[in-house]
Write a protein that holds these residues in place. Structure first.
Motif, short mmCIF file in Angstrom:
data_model
loop_
_atom_site.label_atom_id
_atom_site.label_comp_id
_atom_site.label_asym_id
_atom_site.label_seq_id
_atom_site.Cartn_x
_atom_site.Cartn_y
_atom_site.Cartn_z
N ALA A 158 0.86 -1.18 0.00
CA ALA A 158 0.00 0.00 0.00
C ALA A 158 0.89 1.23 0.00
CB ALA A 158 -0.92 0.01 1.22
N PHE A 159 0.56 2.20 -0.84
CA PHE A 159 1.31 3.45 -0.89
C PHE A 159 0.66 4.39 0.10
CE2 PHE A 159 2.91 7.40 -2.63
CZ PHE A 159 4.22 7.06 -2.95
N GLY A 160 1.43 4.87 1.07
CA GLY A 160 0.88 5.69 2.15
C GLY A 160 0.81 7.16 1.83
N PRO A 161 0.04 7.89 2.64
CA PRO A 161 -0.07 9.34 2.45
C PRO A 161 1.24 10.07 2.73
CG PRO A 161 -1.20 8.65 4.45
CD PRO A 161 -0.76 7.40 3.75
N ASP A 162 2.18 9.38 3.35
CA ASP A 162 3.51 9.95 3.61
C ASP A 162 4.49 9.62 2.49
OD1 ASP A 162 3.75 7.24 4.05
OD2 ASP A 162 4.68 7.42 6.02
N ASP A 163 3.98 9.12 1.36
CA ASP A 163 4.77 8.76 0.18
C ASP A 163 5.75 7.62 0.43
OD1 ASP A 163 3.46 10.62 -1.39
OD2 ASP A 163 4.93 12.19 -1.03
N ASN A 164 5.41 6.72 1.32
CA ASN A 164 6.21 5.53 1.58
C ASN A 164 5.37 4.29 1.32
OD1 ASN A 164 8.67 6.81 2.52
ND2 ASN A 164 7.44 7.48 4.25
N LEU A 165 6.03 3.14 1.18
CA LEU A 165 5.35 1.87 0.94
C LEU A 165 5.19 1.10 2.24
CD1 LEU A 165 7.16 0.52 -2.24
CD2 LEU A 165 4.78 1.22 -2.07
N LEU B 30 -3.92 -4.34 2.56
CA LEU B 30 -3.67 -3.10 3.28
C LEU B 30 -4.28 -1.96 2.48
CD1 LEU B 30 0.13 -3.44 4.14
CD2 LEU B 30 -1.79 -3.82 5.68
N ALA B 31 -4.76 -0.96 3.20
CA ALA B 31 -5.29 0.24 2.55
C ALA B 31 -5.23 1.38 3.55
CB ALA B 31 -6.72 0.01 2.08
N PHE B 32 -5.29 2.58 3.05
CA PHE B 32 -5.36 3.77 3.89
C PHE B 32 -6.72 4.41 3.73
CE2 PHE B 32 -0.84 3.14 3.55
CZ PHE B 32 -0.38 3.54 4.78
N ASP B 33 -7.32 4.85 4.84
CA ASP B 33 -8.58 5.57 4.74
C ASP B 33 -8.30 7.04 4.42
OD1 ASP B 33 -7.90 6.84 7.16
OD2 ASP B 33 -9.29 5.66 8.36
N VAL B 34 -9.34 7.85 4.27
CA VAL B 34 -9.17 9.24 3.87
C VAL B 34 -8.43 10.07 4.92
CG1 VAL B 34 -11.12 9.30 2.27
CG2 VAL B 34 -11.49 9.81 4.69
N ALA B 35 -8.43 9.62 6.17
CA ALA B 35 -7.71 10.32 7.23
C ALA B 35 -6.25 9.89 7.31
CB ALA B 35 -8.40 10.09 8.58
N GLY B 36 -5.85 8.92 6.48
CA GLY B 36 -4.46 8.47 6.47
C GLY B 36 -4.17 7.33 7.42
N ASN B 37 -5.21 6.70 7.97
CA ASN B 37 -5.03 5.57 8.87
C ASN B 37 -4.83 4.29 8.06
OD1 ASN B 37 -5.55 7.00 11.39
ND2 ASN B 37 -7.63 7.19 10.60
N LEU B 38 -3.89 3.49 8.47
CA LEU B 38 -3.64 2.21 7.82
C LEU B 38 -4.66 1.20 8.30
CD1 LEU B 38 -1.76 0.53 5.99
CD2 LEU B 38 -0.38 0.06 8.00
N LEU B 39 -5.34 0.56 7.36
CA LEU B 39 -6.37 -0.42 7.70
C LEU B 39 -5.88 -1.83 7.39
CD1 LEU B 39 -9.37 1.38 6.00
CD2 LEU B 39 -8.68 1.53 8.39
#
Length: 186
Positions: free
Chosen positions: A119-126, A177-186
């Motif tokens: 999953a590509f995170g909102p912090d631009d990391n994997l 893995l996924a990120f929600d709109v608030a940037g939380n890792l699910l």
């Protein structure tokens, strides 16, 4: 025999599929009427190069950056995370020594076992699941990625809650893995 191990879409409606057994990444255009191969194994000698000239193994995970420009994938045959730049049609190494293992470290020191999701995170990391651990690749402009374990233990797994080094995840072939709109890792 086909086995899709990752599906992502871009903001234009194109769909990218890791066609694992055929050792390809394929694209279905937004209209749904045309399928093309963007990365394929042509028994090349190199792990880096044009999308149709490199050596590709069994892909077990696929994700896309937030700008819809780069596909990241795990090549299980080479134990490496690689990326495909859509604009330049280039495949490059991101991380992995090429050895089976569980070492954290720089992009060339780190080793992996069985990555089942990226999953590509909102912090631009994997972020990725590797067996029973949650791990992270901190990406940098110069290509000097750092791999670290965030949570989980290298054991038979389980379902224990707790601090990062105490939590246990069940070992299975598939984890998402996924990120929600608030940037939380699910």
């Amino acid at each position: 025999r086909n086995d899709g191990r990752g599906i992502v879409s871009d903001t234009e409606g194109n769909i990218f599929i890791a066609d694992s057994h055929n050792r390809r990444i394929r694209k279905i255009d937004a209209s749904g009427s045309f399928v093309s191969t963007v990365v394929s194994d042509n028994n090349g000698n190199s792990l880096e190069g044009k999308g149709n000239e490199v050596r590709i193994g069994f892909i077990t995970a696929l994700t896309m950056d937030v700008d819809n420009q780069v596909l990241y994938f795990f090549d299980h045959d080479t134990y490496r995370i690689r990326k495909y730049s859509i604009a330049t049609d280039q495949v490059e190494l991101v991380a992995g020594s090429g050895e089976w293992g569980r070492d954290d470290g720089t992009s060339t020191e780190a080793s992996f076992q069985n990555i089942s999701s990226l999953a590509f995170g909102p912090d631009d990391n994997l972020y990725f699941m590797d067996q029973t651990t949650l791990r992270k690749v901190t990406l940098s402009e110069g290509g000097n990625a750092i791999v670290s374990t965030i949570a989980g233990r290298w054991d038979d797994g389980g379902a224990d809650d707790g601090f990062a080094d105490q939590v246990r995840f069940s070992w299975s072939d598939r984890k998402d893995l996924a990120f929600d709109v608030a940037g939380n890792l699910l």
